[in-house]
Design a protein around this motif. Sequence first.
Motif, short mmCIF file in Angstrom:
data_model
loop_
_atom_site.label_atom_id
_atom_site.label_comp_id
_atom_site.label_asym_id
_atom_site.label_seq_id
_atom_site.Cartn_x
_atom_site.Cartn_y
_atom_site.Cartn_z
N ALA A 1 0.83 -1.21 0.00
CA ALA A 1 0.00 0.00 0.00
C ALA A 1 0.87 1.26 0.00
N GLN A 53 0.86 3.99 -2.95
CA GLN A 53 0.55 5.39 -2.65
C GLN A 53 1.57 6.32 -3.29
N ASN A 106 -9.11 2.61 7.41
CA ASN A 106 -9.42 1.36 6.71
C ASN A 106 -9.99 0.32 7.68
#
Length: 274
Positions: A19, A23, A75
């Motif tokens: 992630a 990003q 999240n």
Amino acid sequence: MPDGYGSQADYMDWVRDDANSRQKTIENALRKAFSDFIEKREVEVIVFSSMTAFDLAEAIIDHPLILKPLLVASNIAARSIERDLSIKNVDTYKPRLSADQAKVIAGYIKPFLPPYLEIPTFSQIDRVAFIDNEIRKRKGRWEKRVLKALNLFGSSQFHKRIFTAAGEQFELDAASPRSGDIKVGIDIKRIEARRDIHKRCDEIVSKATKLKSTFPDSKFGAIVYYPFIEEHVNVQNRLRSENIEGVVFASEAKESIENAVKMLLPTLGVLRND
């Protein structure tokens, strides 16, 4: 979590590196893609890295509406709170939390929050989640409207029921009677993508087969929402089975739902005559 079951922290660890890499890649791509339209502006920023879990808990207690965007930014879903913290039935859009619950949740989500977040971005996160939630709720009401029409025009009342076949449980969206042997079972299926049609049709056929194996004298029908009208005949052909008495289609419109119900009920022998 005990016995090797994962918690939200475990799940985040699985994907953190990927992630972070994505990003950075996305940020670089955005800068290149929109280089002619990028402006620097002064904007209010919430610096989460400067606050403690107690600061965060106090904010949630005083302003519970911020819980949803905080969870989305972390999240984290309501099911994670229930699973990892044993706090059940939290309405993340209109939360009612005790001070102790707010403190526990704050300590739980704090490690997952970004170092900082711009207020306009933060509010947009909530907006996107809210819109998605409201759309899902309204889609879910379609099934209830179909059930209402079945009970309006049917000679018997329909209810959700669970039956067991070969040791496995199956749920019928509408069945009659409420208890005892099922005489009529109806699957109410909303299918919105072409790629899902084969799987959903197989589910309907399988459920009809299981119902007839348990209640041989029962009748089975399906009410399907499928927006590709030109493909309805193909769907009906795919659902052609000796275990299915009838298949009809209904849109969102009240008239469409009622017409579909009126077409299906006679094939199941349960249309009101008055």
